[in-house]
Design a protein around this motif. Structure first.
Motif, short mmCIF file in Angstrom:
data_model
loop_
_atom_site.label_atom_id
_atom_site.label_comp_id
_atom_site.label_asym_id
_atom_site.label_seq_id
_atom_site.Cartn_x
_atom_site.Cartn_y
_atom_site.Cartn_z
N ASN A 2 0.94 -1.49 0.35
CA ASN A 2 0.45 0.42 -0.10
C ASN A 2 1.59 1.51 -0.07
O ASN A 2 0.41 2.30 0.50
N ILE A 3 1.94 1.29 -1.15
CA ILE A 3 3.42 2.26 -0.69
C ILE A 3 3.22 2.09 -2.61
O ILE A 3 3.67 1.77 -2.41
N VAL A 11 4.98 6.86 4.77
CA VAL A 11 3.71 6.34 6.07
C VAL A 11 4.49 5.62 7.13
O VAL A 11 5.61 5.35 7.16
N SER A 12 3.91 5.27 7.94
CA SER A 12 4.09 4.52 9.35
C SER A 12 4.41 3.29 9.44
O SER A 12 4.08 2.84 7.95
N SER A 13 5.87 2.73 9.96
CA SER A 13 5.87 1.56 9.85
C SER A 13 4.91 0.37 10.05
O SER A 13 5.08 -1.02 9.15
N ALA A 14 3.92 0.96 10.16
CA ALA A 14 2.79 0.12 10.69
C ALA A 14 1.83 -0.69 9.85
O ALA A 14 0.96 -1.32 9.30
N ASP A 15 1.86 0.97 8.74
CA ASP A 15 1.21 0.51 7.60
C ASP A 15 2.17 0.13 5.73
O ASP A 15 1.52 -0.12 5.35
N ILE A 16 3.72 0.54 6.25
CA ILE A 16 4.88 0.86 5.06
C ILE A 16 4.57 -1.18 4.30
O ILE A 16 4.31 -1.76 3.37
N LYS A 18 1.68 -3.37 5.15
CA LYS A 18 0.05 -4.06 5.39
C LYS A 18 -0.61 -4.90 4.34
O LYS A 18 0.19 -3.99 3.14
N ASP A 20 -3.44 -7.64 2.19
CA ASP A 20 -4.89 -8.29 2.30
C ASP A 20 -4.30 -9.91 2.85
O ASP A 20 -4.17 -9.68 1.74
N SER A 233 7.42 -9.19 8.78
CA SER A 233 6.54 -8.61 8.99
C SER A 233 5.26 -9.31 8.55
O SER A 233 3.60 -9.93 8.81
N GLN A 234 5.38 -9.54 7.57
CA GLN A 234 3.87 -10.18 6.70
C GLN A 234 3.28 -11.85 6.86
O GLN A 234 2.21 -11.99 6.65
#
Length: 335
Positions: A2-3, A11-16, A18, A20, A233-234
């Motif tokens: 999503n980037i 974006v934040s490390s929590a979103d980079i 992310k 589905d 992380s994924q």
């Protein structure tokens, strides 16, 4: 993802990273099914360590071919943490797959794995023997420029630890002997795959695959590698989605290879996986060291050092990704 690499703000490390999780699961499952059809195999074999990567891989395999077509192996040896076997059994029970224990300790002893390793250690620690334990650690890439020098950590029977610099011959000898563990496990996996007409599933995540954190013709050997494109992380995100037990999701990643407990960042990576993921993503997508630093709580200089370490590992381990090199190209085998 999503980037976009060209976006103005980081974006934040929590979103980079992310994803589905449901869509990614279906994509991997469809890929596995197509690959097995092309290979004319009816199921999957894999080693189950009780770690996050093999646990997610089991869950994906079951989604792809059903539990009765997944066969798992626990392959402990003399230096294995008993906790790994317990957690591996928990995963097998959770997903309803058949799993057996293949203790490779006697095989490794017969091949001289432990004897050869200890002989190299005794070049630095003459008294090393029964009751002692050891591991290899690397220097932290954040602390300076240049090559990461590996050191040997030994613990005597009284619990006293000593850290020693190793000459290249000792380092290479210890690693060569230790690599017998991964290669022996893979031999057992292929035995069972051959008898069942299954394919062997490899479990590296993107960090491991990208930077060569695997043994050639050992844990690097496989017919399919369904999570090699996923950052660690994924993988954790998929684990929660797929129902991997929380106890395994909380367990810190370890190598479970040496007789002393050892984290992956002690042995190979510069940082814990969550920050390493962001650094690797930033490098792969052309983001600035300043932006990556803000997301990882590192300075731009430290990020640059991590990137230099990644580049060095990629260069040193490129051969691990290569097949046998031919003098002359041979035409592809037809269908």
């Amino acid at each position: 993802m999503n980037i976009r690499p060209d976006q103005e703000s980081f974006v934040s490390s929590a979103d980079i990273l992310k994803i589905d999780e449901a869509a990614e699961t279906e994509r991997i499952v469809a890929g596995l099914r197509a690959q097995l059809r092309a290979m004319r195999k009816r199921g999957l074999v894999l080693g189950l360590s009780g770690g996050i990567d093999s646990s997610v891989s089991v869950a994906l395999a079951v989604r792809a071919v059903g539990a009765r077509n997944v066969f798992c192996l626990f392959m402990p040896e003399n230096d294995s943490d008993p906790e790994s076997l317990r957690l591996g059994r928990l995963v097998a029970d959770t997903f309803g797959v058949e799993a057996i224990v293949e203790d490779i300790g006697p095989t490794l002893a017969a091949m001289g794995c432990y004897q050869r390793r200890d002989a190299f250690i005794r070049e630095l620690v003459p008294h090393y023997g029964p009751g002692w334990a050891s591991k290899i650690v690397i220097a932290n890439a954040l602390e300076g420029d240049g090559y990461n020098i590996s050191s040997l950590v030994v613990q005597d029977p009284e619990g006293n630890r000593t850290k020693l610099r190793m000459p290249p011959s000792v380092y290479l000898g210890i690693v060569a002997a230790t690599n017998m563990k991964q290669r022996t496990r893979k031999q057992i996996e292929y035995y069972h795959a051959d008898r069942l007409n299954f394919a062997v599933l490899g479990t590296p995540n993107r960090l491991e695959y990208d930077q060569g954190f695997f043994v050639k013709n050992g844990d690097g050997a496989a017919d399919v590698k369904p999570i090699a494109h996923l950052y660690k992380s994924q993988v954790y995100a998929l684990a929660a989605h797929l129902g991997v037990p929380e106890e395994i999701r909380r367990r810190p990643p370890t190598t479970d290879t040496y007789s002393l407990e050892q984290t992956q960042e002690e042995f190979y990576f510069s940082l814990p996986y969550d920050r390493m993921d962001i650094c690797l993503f930033g490098l792969n997508n052309g983001l600035s060291a300043e932006d990556v630093g803000r997301a990882t709580d590192l300075t731009a200089v430290q990020v640059e050092r991590v990137w230099a370490d990644i580049a060095a590992k990629r260069k040193a381990t490129r051969y691990l990704h290569l097949g046998p090199q031919l003098v002359q190209a041979v035409e592809e085998i037809g269908d």
